[in-house]
Design an enzyme around this catalytic site. Structure first.
Site, mmCIF file in Angstrom:
data_model
loop_
_atom_site.group_PDB
_atom_site.id
_atom_site.type_symbol
_atom_site.label_atom_id
_atom_site.label_comp_id
_atom_site.label_asym_id
_atom_site.label_seq_id
_atom_site.Cartn_x
_atom_site.Cartn_y
_atom_site.Cartn_z
ATOM 1 N N HIS A 177 0.836 -1.214 0.000
ATOM 2 C CA HIS A 177 0.000 0.000 0.000
ATOM 3 C C HIS A 177 0.868 1.261 0.000
ATOM 4 O O HIS A 177 0.500 2.285 0.558
ATOM 5 C CB HIS A 177 -0.988 -0.003 1.178
ATOM 6 N N GLY A 183 -8.115 -14.267 -8.129
ATOM 7 C CA GLY A 183 -8.762 -13.873 -6.878
ATOM 8 C C GLY A 183 -7.944 -14.221 -5.644
ATOM 9 O O GLY A 183 -8.426 -14.157 -4.532
ATOM 10 N N SER A 214 -2.104 -11.249 -8.465
ATOM 11 C CA SER A 214 -2.097 -10.408 -9.672
ATOM 12 C C SER A 214 -2.266 -11.180 -10.961
ATOM 13 O O SER A 214 -1.531 -10.962 -11.925
ATOM 14 C CB SER A 214 -0.816 -9.574 -9.747
ATOM 15 N N SER A 215 -3.268 -12.056 -10.974
ATOM 16 C CA SER A 215 -3.562 -12.730 -12.237
ATOM 17 C C SER A 215 -3.986 -11.702 -13.283
ATOM 18 O O SER A 215 -3.743 -11.891 -14.475
ATOM 19 C CB SER A 215 -4.655 -13.776 -12.044
ATOM 20 N N SER A 216 -4.583 -10.600 -12.865
ATOM 21 C CA SER A 216 -5.030 -9.616 -13.858
ATOM 22 C C SER A 216 -3.840 -8.918 -14.512
ATOM 23 O O SER A 216 -3.831 -8.728 -15.729
ATOM 24 C CB SER A 216 -6.018 -8.616 -13.255
ATOM 25 N N GLU A 270 -7.040 -0.993 -15.961
ATOM 26 C CA GLU A 270 -7.656 -1.300 -14.656
ATOM 27 C C GLU A 270 -8.521 -0.123 -14.202
ATOM 28 O O GLU A 270 -9.639 -0.307 -13.726
ATOM 29 C CB GLU A 270 -6.583 -1.561 -13.591
ATOM 30 N N ASP A 312 1.826 -4.011 -9.620
ATOM 31 C CA ASP A 312 1.567 -5.322 -10.217
ATOM 32 C C ASP A 312 1.981 -5.363 -11.690
ATOM 33 O O ASP A 312 2.648 -6.300 -12.139
ATOM 34 C CB ASP A 312 0.078 -5.680 -10.077
HETATM 35 C C1 GLA Z 1 -3.121 -4.246 -5.032
HETATM 36 C C2 GLA Z 1 -2.881 -3.149 -6.076
HETATM 37 C C3 GLA Z 1 -1.431 -2.664 -6.043
HETATM 38 C C4 GLA Z 1 -1.001 -2.294 -4.623
HETATM 39 C C5 GLA Z 1 -1.377 -3.409 -3.646
HETATM 40 C C6 GLA Z 1 -1.095 -3.023 -2.225
HETATM 41 O O1 GLA Z 1 -2.385 -5.385 -5.378
HETATM 42 O O2 GLA Z 1 -3.177 -3.639 -7.371
HETATM 43 O O3 GLA Z 1 -1.264 -1.571 -6.925
HETATM 44 O O4 GLA Z 1 -1.579 -1.066 -4.249
HETATM 45 O O5 GLA Z 1 -2.737 -3.770 -3.755
HETATM 46 O O6 GLA Z 1 0.268 -2.877 -2.005
#
Ligand code: GLA
Length: 385
Positions: free
Chosen positions: A34, A121, A125-127, A160, A172
């Site tokens: 974050h 899910g 970060s599959s997306s 996104e 990601d």
């Molecule tokens: C998700 C978001 C990222 C990042 C994280 C938290 O994965 O896609 O951009 O903000 O949350 O670190």
């Protein structure tokens, strides 16, 4: 790893031609959570689970796309952009293609077949894996020119925001586009500078533990956290006028001025300010091969996400409790947006079996089901095979 020959065969049987093959990885974030949308620092690594796009050029501007198991076949026209936010996988695919074109990258039509072993899910970060494998495929079919990876990543993030409706940061897409084998990727989310940090740790393993909890709260709470950070910046500017983002606030400054903020904004800001410092300290620890210190910082990061940022959940907290009470664990923390998904654990190689057993046993005892546990080395960002 997916079987590339079988992907090729399916493509041939669907479209009757030979494809080129591209892929991009999922990711775990080692530390720096974050922080990306606060202009801060993040240290993710690409994992060895990937999304593969088999692609062949067409002579028109139509895109046909099909997959094994991801979703039904679809078709769209690059010249007639469809609606946004359809709640379908087209949001990612057409969204990325349109956002590339908006960045003045002229694409050509394509036949596509997509397959993935990145769990969806699960906060891996599959997306972004889908967006970056697709972006590399579409740009490579369009031209022999190597488009800067940063451009591909920014197009994925724009998709996104505009098409999917997730206001994510850049972490990601950056690691899916730019990750390197045996390296973590330090991202300066203000300058967009990336630095590969050697992360082939002899004798240690990255163990990923998927709680199976789908992060349903994630979108609304994510946007709320972003707003709270923004509010913190506005308030801190009254005493620190040069602050543009929480990245600009040092730990010492926060100790001095943090008390002027009310909770929850104060706690949210404290997480981000201390997490940025922890991330840079963690990079330093790696440069000294100090895994104990790296692990200690991972645990502090989790505690801060648990108590200050408040984005964990009982399943994530239990996994960290169990892991950190085991012999041979340097550190453990939740990874990604939170409210479910995975923990990431840095574990001595010989402890992988006992630690995995303890996680399965204690998780089952408390929640009545088993988490999915797998190891991953740091792998390569988007590539053509
Ligand atoms: C998700 C978001 C990222 C990042 C994280 C938290 O994965 O896609 O951009 O903000 O949350 O670190």
């Amino acid at each position: 790893m997916l079987d590339l020959a079988s992907v090729q065969n399916v493509f041939r049987s669907v479209y009757g031609t030979d494809p080129r093959l591209f892929s991009a990885p999922g990711r775990v974030n080692l530390i720096g959570e974050h922080t990306d949308y606060n202009d801060g620092f993040a240290l993710p690594m690409a994992i060895d689970r990937r999304t593969v796009v088999a692609a062949a050029k067409r002579t028109d501007r139509k895109v046909r796309v099909t997959s094994n198991g991801i979703a039904k076949s679809e078709e769209f026209d690059l010249d007639r952009p469809g609606p946004k936010r359809r709640n379908s996988w087209l949001d990612y695919i057409e969204g990325t293609a349109q956002c590339l074109e908006m960045r003045n990258i002229k694409l050509v039509g394509a036949d596509l077949f997509i397959e993935s072993d990145v769990p969806s899910g699960a906060g891996l970060s599959s997306s972004a894996a889908l967006e970056m494998s697709l972006a590399l495929a579409m740009t490579s079919l369009a031209s022999n020119e190597d488009f800067p990876r940063v451009e591909l990543a920014l197009a994925g993030q724009a998709a996104e925001h505009a098409y999917v409706g997730t206001m994510c940061g850049i972490m990601d897409q950056f690691v899916a586009a730019l990750g390197q084998t045996d390296h973590a990727l330090l991202i300066d989310c203000r300058t967009l500078e990336t630095t590969p940090i050697p992360f082939a740790v002899p004798g240690a393993v990255i163990l990923i533990c998927d709680t199976g909890v789908k992060h349903e709260l994630a979108t609304s709470q994510y946007n709320r956290r972003r707003a709270e950070c923004q509010r913190g910046v506005e308030l801190l500017r009254r005493v620190l006028p040069d602050v543009r983002a929480l990245r600009d606030v040092s730990v010492a400054q926060f100790e001095q001025y943090g008390e002027t903020l009310a909770d929850p904004v104060r706690k949210r800001c404290r997480h981000v300010v201390t997490e940025n410092a922890r991330t840079l300290d963690a990079v330093h620890a790696l440069s000294e091969d100090d895994l104990s210190e790296f692990g200690r910082l991972m645990v502090l990061s989790h505690r801060s996400l648990q108590h200050d940022y408040e984005v964990t959940c009982p399943e994530l907290d239990l996994c960290v409790e169990v892991a950190t009470s085991q012999e041979g664990v340097y550190g453990a923390r939740m990874t990604g947006g939170g409210f479910g998904g995975c923990t990431v654990n840095l574990v001595k190689r010989e402890a992988v079996g006992p630690v995995s057993d303890a996680l399965r046993r204690e998780f089952e005892r408390r929640f009545g089901k088993r988490p999915e546990i797998f190891a991953s080395r740091a792998s390569q960002g988007a590539i053509e095979h």
